[in-house]
Write a protein that holds these residues in place. Sequence first.
Motif, PDB file in Angstrom:
ATOM      1  N   SER A 181       0.807  -1.224   0.000  1.00 26.94           N
ATOM      2  CA  SER A 181       0.000   0.000   0.000  1.00 26.94           C
ATOM      3  C   SER A 181       0.840   1.274   0.000  1.00 26.94           C
ATOM      4  N   THR A 182       2.123   1.164   0.365  1.00 28.79           N
ATOM      5  CA  THR A 182       2.977   2.361   0.435  1.00 28.79           C
ATOM      6  C   THR A 182       4.270   2.233  -0.361  1.00 28.79           C
ATOM      7  N   CYS A 183       4.497   1.092  -1.008  1.00 28.22           N
ATOM      8  CA  CYS A 183       5.736   0.877  -1.758  1.00 28.22           C
ATOM      9  C   CYS A 183       5.762   1.775  -2.994  1.00 28.22           C
ATOM     10  N   PRO A 184       6.848   2.537  -3.172  1.00 28.62           N
ATOM     11  CA  PRO A 184       6.917   3.431  -4.333  1.00 28.62           C
ATOM     12  C   PRO A 184       7.059   2.661  -5.644  1.00 28.62           C
ATOM     13  N   ILE A 185       6.598   3.295  -6.706  1.00 26.05           N
ATOM     14  CA  ILE A 185       6.721   2.698  -8.037  1.00 26.05           C
ATOM     15  C   ILE A 185       8.135   2.910  -8.579  1.00 26.05           C
ATOM     16  N   GLU A 186       8.691   4.100  -8.311  1.00 26.18           N
ATOM     17  CA  GLU A 186      10.033   4.424  -8.807  1.00 26.18           C
ATOM     18  C   GLU A 186      11.091   3.572  -8.091  1.00 26.18           C
TER      19      GLU A 186
ATOM     20  N   ARG B 152      22.985  12.148   8.427  1.00 26.42           N
ATOM     21  CA  ARG B 152      22.279  11.262   9.353  1.00 26.42           C
ATOM     22  C   ARG B 152      20.822  11.166   8.914  1.00 26.42           C
ATOM     23  N   LEU B 153      20.295   9.969   8.907  1.00 30.05           N
ATOM     24  CA  LEU B 153      18.881   9.749   8.660  1.00 30.05           C
ATOM     25  C   LEU B 153      18.286   9.285   9.980  1.00 30.05           C
ATOM     26  N   HIS B 154      17.488  10.144  10.616  1.00 28.71           N
ATOM     27  CA  HIS B 154      16.823   9.813  11.875  1.00 28.71           C
ATOM     28  C   HIS B 154      15.359   9.561  11.545  1.00 28.71           C
ATOM     29  N   GLU B 155      14.916   8.326  11.723  1.00 31.78           N
ATOM     30  CA  GLU B 155      13.559   7.946  11.322  1.00 31.78           C
ATOM     31  C   GLU B 155      12.877   7.146  12.410  1.00 31.78           C
TER      32      GLU B 155
ATOM     33  N   TYR C 244       6.132  -6.041   7.524  1.00 26.72           N
ATOM     34  CA  TYR C 244       6.330  -5.179   6.362  1.00 26.72           C
ATOM     35  C   TYR C 244       6.595  -3.758   6.836  1.00 26.72           C
ATOM     36  N   TYR C 245       7.506  -3.067   6.153  1.00 27.36           N
ATOM     37  CA  TYR C 245       7.719  -1.648   6.395  1.00 27.36           C
ATOM     38  C   TYR C 245       6.518  -0.909   5.828  1.00 27.36           C
ATOM     39  N   LEU C 246       5.938   0.006   6.617  1.00 29.98           N
ATOM     40  CA  LEU C 246       4.776   0.758   6.171  1.00 29.98           C
ATOM     41  C   LEU C 246       5.186   2.170   5.747  1.00 29.98           C
ATOM     42  N   ASP C 247       5.776   2.927   6.669  1.00 30.49           N
ATOM     43  CA  ASP C 247       6.234   4.283   6.371  1.00 30.49           C
ATOM     44  C   ASP C 247       7.061   4.784   7.551  1.00 30.49           C
ATOM     45  N   GLY C 248       7.527   6.010   7.436  1.00 27.18           N
ATOM     46  CA  GLY C 248       8.346   6.566   8.507  1.00 27.18           C
ATOM     47  C   GLY C 248       8.151   8.061   8.641  1.00 27.18           C
TER      48      GLY C 248
END
Length: 140
Positions: free
Chosen positions: A58-63, A112-115, A132-136
């Motif tokens: 449901s959140t996976c990008p197409i690119e 740094r990526l802080h998520e 599954y990873y959903l979003d951040g």
Amino acid sequence: MPKIPASCPCGGPSFPTCCGPFLSGDAVAQTAEALMRSRYTAYTLGDEAYLRATWHPSTCPIEPIVNENERLQWLGLEVKSALRLRQRKVNTEEGDTVEFVARYKIGGRAHRLHEVSRFVREAGSGDVPRWYYLDGSFPE
């Protein structure tokens, strides 16, 4: 794909006993934190297929997720917290969040990526529940 290191990029002692089985498909991550660590490792190795397979549809990008032309060097991962959040719904879905800081370099500059990542556990292929990873979100 880059050469696989002996120690695991996520900070684990050994790639073959840490994230390796997840990336090869021989095992499924049993916790959201284990999935997050394996996804970090997949980013360090440029493993687009694994990143797509573990990203909720449901959140996976197409690119493309991985840019092979980007001169990106991952430097390390620090897990800040893993918090269990139960969401009571009709099917009693489970969700988790994992807060982390990933360090990397692009063009010689450190970043740094802080998520705070959100994960959901659902039945996957063969009705085996998987994370599954959903979003951040990105705290200040």
